[in-house]
Design an enzyme around this catalytic site. Structure first.
Site, PDB file in Angstrom:
ATOM      1  N   THR A 144       0.829  -1.197   0.000  1.00  0.00           N
ATOM      2  CA  THR A 144       0.000   0.000   0.000  1.00  0.00           C
ATOM      3  C   THR A 144       0.871   1.256   0.000  1.00  0.00           C
ATOM      4  O   THR A 144       1.967   1.266   0.579  1.00  0.00           O
ATOM      5  CB  THR A 144      -0.969   0.041   1.215  1.00  0.00           C
ATOM      6  OG1 THR A 144      -1.296   1.395   1.510  1.00  0.00           O
ATOM      7  CG2 THR A 144      -0.365  -0.573   2.450  1.00  0.00           C
ATOM      8  N   SER A 179      -0.810   3.167  10.716  1.00  0.00           N
ATOM      9  CA  SER A 179      -1.652   2.272  11.522  1.00  0.00           C
ATOM     10  C   SER A 179      -0.910   0.945  11.634  1.00  0.00           C
ATOM     11  O   SER A 179       0.070   0.718  10.900  1.00  0.00           O
ATOM     12  CB  SER A 179      -3.000   2.031  10.831  1.00  0.00           C
ATOM     13  OG  SER A 179      -2.807   1.165   9.719  1.00  0.00           O
ATOM     14  N   TYR A 181      -2.074  -1.862  10.620  1.00  0.00           N
ATOM     15  CA  TYR A 181      -2.265  -2.509   9.302  1.00  0.00           C
ATOM     16  C   TYR A 181      -1.155  -2.086   8.338  1.00  0.00           C
ATOM     17  O   TYR A 181      -0.510  -2.928   7.710  1.00  0.00           O
ATOM     18  CB  TYR A 181      -3.647  -2.142   8.725  1.00  0.00           C
ATOM     19  CG  TYR A 181      -3.689  -2.220   7.220  1.00  0.00           C
ATOM     20  CD1 TYR A 181      -3.617  -3.448   6.571  1.00  0.00           C
ATOM     21  CD2 TYR A 181      -3.756  -1.056   6.437  1.00  0.00           C
ATOM     22  CE1 TYR A 181      -3.615  -3.517   5.179  1.00  0.00           C
ATOM     23  CE2 TYR A 181      -3.747  -1.118   5.058  1.00  0.00           C
ATOM     24  CZ  TYR A 181      -3.675  -2.351   4.435  1.00  0.00           C
ATOM     25  OH  TYR A 181      -3.661  -2.417   3.068  1.00  0.00           O
ATOM     26  N   HIS A 182      -0.920  -0.771   8.233  1.00  0.00           N
ATOM     27  CA  HIS A 182       0.112  -0.307   7.298  1.00  0.00           C
ATOM     28  C   HIS A 182       1.484  -0.849   7.698  1.00  0.00           C
ATOM     29  O   HIS A 182       2.320  -1.154   6.853  1.00  0.00           O
ATOM     30  CB  HIS A 182       0.133   1.224   7.240  1.00  0.00           C
ATOM     31  CG  HIS A 182      -1.108   1.797   6.602  1.00  0.00           C
ATOM     32  ND1 HIS A 182      -2.110   2.399   7.311  1.00  0.00           N
ATOM     33  CD2 HIS A 182      -1.510   1.812   5.307  1.00  0.00           C
ATOM     34  CE1 HIS A 182      -3.073   2.779   6.482  1.00  0.00           C
ATOM     35  NE2 HIS A 182      -2.735   2.438   5.261  1.00  0.00           N
ATOM     36  N   LYS A 185       2.153  -4.186   6.378  1.00  0.00           N
ATOM     37  CA  LYS A 185       2.526  -4.173   4.953  1.00  0.00           C
ATOM     38  C   LYS A 185       4.011  -3.853   4.793  1.00  0.00           C
ATOM     39  O   LYS A 185       4.683  -4.372   3.909  1.00  0.00           O
ATOM     40  CB  LYS A 185       1.690  -3.152   4.178  1.00  0.00           C
ATOM     41  CG  LYS A 185       0.205  -3.375   4.230  1.00  0.00           C
ATOM     42  CD  LYS A 185      -0.204  -4.711   3.670  1.00  0.00           C
ATOM     43  CE  LYS A 185      -1.069  -4.615   2.467  1.00  0.00           C
ATOM     44  NZ  LYS A 185      -1.618  -5.921   2.050  1.00  0.00           N
TER      45      LYS A 185
END
Ligand code: NAD
Length: 384
Positions: A144, A179, A181-182, A185
């Site tokens: 991302t 975050s 989540y990031h 990644k």
């Protein structure tokens, strides 16, 4: 090509499967319905009903004459992924199978741990299955743009040349996720880069921006084949949330000043980008990184665009400012490069007024299903 799509029940996975099957690839999709489970648990159901994979594959076969093979299973389970890769012998794997929501990853310890274990677990299992059973297979991984954060310098395409004390070298561009989540990644990218260096894997890591749209050439003939449309604060993107708020007569909730700027793209362009990456595989031992978006938009610009189009369509669309539940810069420099996919032949489609009007019209057709409880922020990055 023989293409394995992990996360094939997802917003992007299912349209990718249809596109590649129509192109003549042998396609297998794998999913464990994690997204559906989390959406149910958090009260974040999609606006339009989405049939399960077996029903979608038979609907698709009826309209296209093409088959998509389905396996239901958990891609963090190494023996399961080993078996699939060994038997299917893919030329390429498109790895979408992750928990994709930043707010979900910030809800609490359980959700954070689930995100971390799932996202790193799937990537790790894919790497080992490829190394053991299909070492020449090209891994196309969805990263991302959020991996880079919003630094006060230009964002390069994956790599940066650094001169330091008179010497030069090339490194992964510095990353700072907004975050957990990031951050998973970012860790995925590091994991892949490590195994590319040690085991000569072929990897393309696509740093994708937020995707919008539900219209694709294959999905448009039957709405039951359409990609999932989430509009809530946890799984919906800002654009979808604004579209639904516009139709429901709720003022569009701009978080903070609304200057947060990101690189967006149409779902048709995601399909183009993934296909371009697949047809030009990264060489063995190379970690190719593309920034995958077509236009920069701020939250404020998106809200104004939707309000303008909506008001012309006879809706009564207003904007409101709400306290930002996230920790992020609301006004910032943002200049990421995105040349690599254009060089491969990407023909961008932009967020025109017609595209916005088409999306508003679709939402209007399903307005009876809007759950207004889930369009306001329910997750705060920092709790008082
Ligand atoms: N949609 C976007 O705007 C966007 C933007 C940038 C990056 N991405 C990335 O692209 C990928 C796909 O995104 P999406 O929007 O289609 O998400 P999605 O949640 O709709 O699709 C992911 C699919 O993977 C499945 N999955 C997750 N963990 C799994 C596991 N352990 N085993 C088997 N299946 C599993 C889920 O059930 C889901 O169907 C994700 O990795 C996401 O982080 C998406």
């Amino acid at each position: 090509m023989r293409t394995l799509i992990l996360g094939g029940d997802g917003y992007l996975g299912w349209p990718t499967a249809m596109r590649l099957a129509v192109r003549g690839d042998d396609v297998m999709v794998v999913d464990n319905y994690l997204h559906r489970t989390l959406a149910r648990e958090t009260g974040s159901e999609p606006l339009m009903p989405t049939p399960a994979l077996l029903e979608r594959t038979s609907l698709f076969r009826a309209v296209s004459g093409r088959d998509v093979a389905v396996e239901i299973g958990d891609c963090t389970d190494q023996s399961f992924v080993d078996r699939i890769v060994d038997q299917f012998q893919p030329d390429a794997i498109v790895h979408y199978a992750e928990q994709p929501s930043a707010p979900y990853s910030m809800m609490g310890h359980v959700e954070a741990k689930r995100t971390l274990e799932n996202n790193l677990g799937t990537t790790f299992a894919v790497i080992w299955a490829v190394m053991r059973h299909a070492p020449d297979c090209h891994i196309v991984k969805l990263g991302t743009m959020g991996e880079y954060g919003t630094p006060n310098i230009d964002i390069e395409e994956g790599w940066i040349d650094i001169a330091h004390n008179g010497r030069h070298d090339r490194f992964l561009y510095p990353r700072q996720g907004g975050s957990l989540y990031h951050t998973t990644k970012i860790l995925d990218t590091d994991l892949l880069w490590f195994y590319v260096r040690t085991h000569q894997l072929r990897v393309t890591d696509l740093m994708q921006g937020p995707v919008y749209g539900v219209s694709t050439a294959e999905a448009d003939c039957d709405e039951r084949l359409a990609p999932r449309f989430h509009y809530d604060d946890i799984f919906g993107t800002v654009l979808n949330r604004f579209l639904v708020q516009a139709v429901a007569g709720i003022p569009l909730t701009v978080y903070g000043s609304g200057g947060q700027t990101r690189g967006f793209l149409n779902i048709e362009d995601t399909l183009q980008c993934v296909e371009l990456a697949l047809r030009t595989p990264a060489p063995a031992g190379d970690m190719r990184i593309f920034n995958q978006f077509t236009e920069r938009l701020s939250v404020r610009e998106i809200a104004r665009r939707i309000a303008d189009v909506g008001n012309r369509m006879g809706l009564d669309v207003r904007l409101t400012t709400v306290a930002n539940p996230r920790l992020e810069r609301e006004e910032h420099y943002y200049n990421p490069r995105h040349q690599g996919l254009l060089n491969l032949g990407l023909q961008p489609r932009y967020l025109t007024d017609d595209v916005v009007a088409d999306l508003l019209e679709r939402v209007r057709r399903h307005c009876h299903a809007i759950d207004t409880r889930c369009v306001m922020p329910r997750v705060r990055w920092v709790r008082e």
